[in-house]
Scaffold this active site. Sequence first.
Site, PDB file in Angstrom:
ATOM      1  N   LYS A 175      10.733   0.935  -5.929  1.00 49.30           N
ATOM      2  CA  LYS A 175      11.518   0.472  -4.763  1.00 49.30           C
ATOM      3  C   LYS A 175      10.993  -0.890  -4.293  1.00 49.30           C
ATOM      4  O   LYS A 175      11.762  -1.819  -4.056  1.00 49.30           O
ATOM      5  CB  LYS A 175      11.392   1.477  -3.638  1.00 49.30           C
ATOM      6  N   ASN A 176       9.663  -1.019  -4.185  1.00 47.95           N
ATOM      7  CA  ASN A 176       9.095  -2.235  -3.590  1.00 47.95           C
ATOM      8  C   ASN A 176       9.122  -3.433  -4.525  1.00 47.95           C
ATOM      9  O   ASN A 176       8.834  -4.551  -4.097  1.00 47.95           O
ATOM     10  CB  ASN A 176       7.672  -1.964  -3.085  1.00 47.95           C
ATOM     11  N   CYS A 179       7.901  -0.567  13.083  1.00 49.40           N
ATOM     12  CA  CYS A 179       8.154   0.812  12.652  1.00 49.40           C
ATOM     13  C   CYS A 179       6.903   1.612  13.006  1.00 49.40           C
ATOM     14  O   CYS A 179       5.954   1.072  13.587  1.00 49.40           O
ATOM     15  CB  CYS A 179       8.448   0.860  11.155  1.00 49.40           C
ATOM     16  N   ARG A 187       4.761  -4.830  12.361  1.00 47.73           N
ATOM     17  CA  ARG A 187       5.361  -5.496  11.202  1.00 47.73           C
ATOM     18  C   ARG A 187       5.856  -6.927  11.509  1.00 47.73           C
ATOM     19  O   ARG A 187       7.044  -7.218  11.444  1.00 47.73           O
ATOM     20  CB  ARG A 187       6.513  -4.655  10.630  1.00 47.73           C
ATOM     21  N   PRO A 188       5.009  -7.822  11.940  1.00 54.70           N
ATOM     22  CA  PRO A 188       5.444  -9.197  12.248  1.00 54.70           C
ATOM     23  C   PRO A 188       5.901  -9.945  10.995  1.00 54.70           C
ATOM     24  O   PRO A 188       5.620  -9.515   9.871  1.00 54.70           O
ATOM     25  CB  PRO A 188       4.184  -9.830  12.823  1.00 54.70           C
ATOM     26  N   ASP A 203       5.560 -13.548  11.096  1.00 54.19           N
ATOM     27  CA  ASP A 203       5.093 -14.911  11.376  1.00 54.19           C
ATOM     28  C   ASP A 203       4.660 -15.663  10.118  1.00 54.19           C
ATOM     29  O   ASP A 203       4.870 -16.877   9.993  1.00 54.19           O
ATOM     30  CB  ASP A 203       3.949 -14.877  12.394  1.00 54.19           C
ATOM     31  N   LEU A 204       4.095 -14.941   9.148  1.00 58.09           N
ATOM     32  CA  LEU A 204       3.640 -15.619   7.926  1.00 58.09           C
ATOM     33  C   LEU A 204       4.834 -16.067   7.070  1.00 58.09           C
ATOM     34  O   LEU A 204       4.820 -17.138   6.474  1.00 58.09           O
ATOM     35  CB  LEU A 204       2.722 -14.691   7.122  1.00 58.09           C
ATOM     36  N   ASP A 232      -0.196   2.200   0.755  1.00 57.91           N
ATOM     37  CA  ASP A 232       0.925   3.127   0.569  1.00 57.91           C
ATOM     38  C   ASP A 232       0.509   4.448  -0.068  1.00 57.91           C
ATOM     39  O   ASP A 232       1.330   5.358  -0.167  1.00 57.91           O
ATOM     40  CB  ASP A 232       2.016   2.477  -0.291  1.00 57.91           C
ATOM     41  N   ARG A 292      14.040   7.604   1.515  1.00 56.68           N
ATOM     42  CA  ARG A 292      14.067   6.135   1.427  1.00 56.68           C
ATOM     43  C   ARG A 292      13.288   5.656   0.202  1.00 56.68           C
ATOM     44  O   ARG A 292      13.571   4.584  -0.326  1.00 56.68           O
ATOM     45  CB  ARG A 292      13.422   5.524   2.676  1.00 56.68           C
TER      46      ARG A 292
HETATM   47  C1  EPZ Z   1       5.104  -4.360   1.627  1.00 54.98           C
HETATM   48  O1  EPZ Z   1       5.455  -4.522   2.989  1.00 54.98           O
HETATM   49  C2  EPZ Z   1       5.595  -2.981   1.243  1.00 54.98           C
HETATM   50  N1  EPZ Z   1       7.039  -2.884   1.445  1.00 54.98           N
HETATM   51  C3  EPZ Z   1       4.895  -1.918   2.093  1.00 54.98           C
HETATM   52  O2  EPZ Z   1       5.305  -0.644   1.609  1.00 54.98           O
HETATM   53  C4  EPZ Z   1       3.390  -2.050   1.901  1.00 54.98           C
HETATM   54  O3  EPZ Z   1       2.738  -1.119   2.735  1.00 54.98           O
HETATM   55  C5  EPZ Z   1       2.951  -3.478   2.257  1.00 54.98           C
HETATM   56  O4  EPZ Z   1       3.683  -4.425   1.458  1.00 54.98           O
HETATM   57  C6  EPZ Z   1       1.470  -3.698   2.016  1.00 54.98           C
HETATM   58  O5  EPZ Z   1       1.178  -3.474   0.669  1.00 54.98           O
HETATM   59  C7  EPZ Z   1       7.873  -3.434   0.528  1.00 54.98           C
HETATM   60  O6  EPZ Z   1       7.443  -4.048  -0.426  1.00 54.98           O
HETATM   61  C8  EPZ Z   1       9.343  -3.254   0.769  1.00 54.98           C
HETATM   62  P1  EPZ Z   1       2.771  -7.151   4.209  1.00 54.98           P
HETATM   63  P2  EPZ Z   1       5.266  -5.975   3.685  1.00 54.98           P
HETATM   64  O7  EPZ Z   1       3.540  -8.326   4.672  1.00 54.98           O
HETATM   65  O8  EPZ Z   1       5.394  -7.047   2.679  1.00 54.98           O
HETATM   66  C9  EPZ Z   1       0.630  -8.256   8.251  1.00 54.98           C
HETATM   67  C10 EPZ Z   1       6.168   1.529   1.716  1.00 54.98           C
HETATM   68  O9  EPZ Z   1       5.676   2.559   2.201  1.00 54.98           O
HETATM   69  N2  EPZ Z   1       1.640  -9.328   8.342  1.00 54.98           N
HETATM   70  O10 EPZ Z   1       2.047  -7.244   2.910  1.00 54.98           O
HETATM   71  O11 EPZ Z   1       6.134  -6.009   4.883  1.00 54.98           O
HETATM   72  C11 EPZ Z   1       1.236  -6.878   8.356  1.00 54.98           C
HETATM   73  O12 EPZ Z   1       1.397  -6.480   9.712  1.00 54.98           O
HETATM   74  C12 EPZ Z   1       6.057   0.220   2.474  1.00 54.98           C
HETATM   75  O13 EPZ Z   1       6.734   1.464   0.597  1.00 54.98           O
HETATM   76  C13 EPZ Z   1       1.518 -10.290   9.336  1.00 54.98           C
HETATM   77  O14 EPZ Z   1       0.600 -10.251  10.154  1.00 54.98           O
HETATM   78  O15 EPZ Z   1       3.747  -5.895   4.166  1.00 54.98           O
HETATM   79  C14 EPZ Z   1       0.217  -6.034   7.631  1.00 54.98           C
HETATM   80  O16 EPZ Z   1      -0.856  -5.752   8.513  1.00 54.98           O
HETATM   81  C15 EPZ Z   1       5.430   0.388   3.844  1.00 54.98           C
HETATM   82  N3  EPZ Z   1       2.454 -11.283   9.411  1.00 54.98           N
HETATM   83  C16 EPZ Z   1      -0.273  -6.944   6.518  1.00 54.98           C
HETATM   84  O17 EPZ Z   1       0.037  -8.283   6.955  1.00 54.98           O
HETATM   85  C17 EPZ Z   1       3.482 -11.370   8.505  1.00 54.98           C
HETATM   86  O18 EPZ Z   1       4.292 -12.319   8.601  1.00 54.98           O
HETATM   87  C18 EPZ Z   1       0.366  -6.709   5.165  1.00 54.98           C
HETATM   88  O19 EPZ Z   1       1.765  -6.707   5.366  1.00 54.98           O
HETATM   89  C19 EPZ Z   1       3.575 -10.389   7.501  1.00 54.98           C
HETATM   90  C20 EPZ Z   1       2.640  -9.375   7.431  1.00 54.98           C
END
Ligand code: EPZ
Length: 434
Positions: A22-23, A119, A124-125, A127-128, A318, A410
């Site tokens: 999925k991811n 969620c 889930r910001p 900003d990056l 995950d 999902r």
């Molecule tokens: C992906 O989410 C996955 N989802 C998530 O899987 C997974 O938990 C996550 O990566 C981490 O591996 C999909 O790929 C659809 P991140 P993503 O941006 O990309 C912080 C599941 O169960 N952050 O890597 O949204 C964030 O809050 C889902 O299948 C910022 O601060 O996660 C987190 O602490 C859940 N600012 C960390 O970085 C930003 O702009 C990693 O988040 C973006 C993220």
Amino acid sequence: MDTFVIDGGRRLEGSIRVFGAKNAALPLMAAALLTDQPLVFEDVPDLADIRNMTRLLAELGCPPADAPPGSRRVTLQTVDPSQNHARYDIVKTMRASICALGPTLASRGEARVAMPGGCLIGDRPVDLHLRGLRALGAEITLENGDIVARAPGGRLKGARIFLGGNFGSTVLGTANVLSAATLASGTTVIESAACEPEIVDLARLLTSMGAKIRGAGSPRITVEGVEQLGGATHTVMPDRIEAGTLICAAAITNSVLTIENCPIDSLMAVTDRLRVSGVHVETLSEDGPDRATCRVSSERVLKPIEVTTQPFPGFPTDLQAQLLALLCLSDGNSVVTEKIFPERFMHVPELARMGARMHREGATVVVSGVRRLRGAPVMASDLRASASLVLAGLAAEGTTVVQRVYHLDRGYEQLETRLQALGASIRRVDEADL
Ligand code: EPZ
């Protein structure tokens, strides 16, 4: 609403095939916005999130072609590039919709994507994501809850970007910036890029579409922008989180299982920690790049371990919930620390309802193993917490009713049917019929 009714304590046996990830599929599908040529995807899982992404892409002028039911094939082609608004009522159902932002902006010069909400695992910001796209020259404002992004002159410009945040790299943020950079003018260097296998899979697709990318899978990705991208055919990589979940299912029921299409290379942090605990994952055959047939077995009583979740190649967040369920039955005190989503513990109080003994201090949980879990009605809250409760139900004495399994649907396709085929007593029941 659907529930799972599980009669626990049964051994599993036989073999099960891991489906496409999925991811990986979500950002791969969003890449169809980068071209007016068709993209054909094979081994796409049939999941609620995938159907939501298909609906979103159709609204963005990139509808799916008809495919035979069960073909696991999705063909996408942009037919109306004038559409560039990803509306809130779709984005609110799936925050991964954010990965349409970069491709839409890069190919159409403008994008309007509703800000995804948080969620239950965290706020889930994004900003990056916005930092990265601004570095490529995008002008970004927030208007009535929507991210409105414009590329001056209609085209982004390559740049050197640091994409790391307080929790390390961002997976979908890297996917967004990488995809956008393929059509930017000049060279882009992404520092502190996510190294997840799903990013490597995306880079593989983009390269087959004509993009010029080096370093995917490492913290530094270099992209030479091109004028346009073509079509491609791509098989989605196997789902490492589903594979890890199935490994935990074998271990928690003390079963011997064969897992096919297993991305074992992407699970080294997981198999390393599980091996210490007494779970053995043996590769029976290499069937392709990061695809193997594996045999899972485990010691009768598992040893306690310490695990901290980290960005890839560390232990994946995950699989934290699924690991916790497994460690509830280990012989001693385990320590699990969640460094990616520190609030990702909605499964802890539900596991406690089944007799698990855990103590949470902030982002760390100490699990004191017990001899047995007892079936109980429990509530699913998010995708991976749901999987954790199913695993606990498979091992528990008595009957477990997991409520709100729409969370599970999902990210896991036909999980109950596939577990039934391995000998589990698990059935989907409308809660009104309980
Ligand atoms: C992906 O989410 C996955 N989802 C998530 O899987 C997974 O938990 C996550 O990566 C981490 O591996 C999909 O790929 C659809 P991140 P993503 O941006 O990309 C912080 C599941 O169960 N952050 O890597 O949204 C964030 O809050 C889902 O299948 C910022 O601060 O996660 C987190 O602490 C859940 N600012 C960390 O970085 C930003 O702009 C990693 O988040 C973006 C993220």
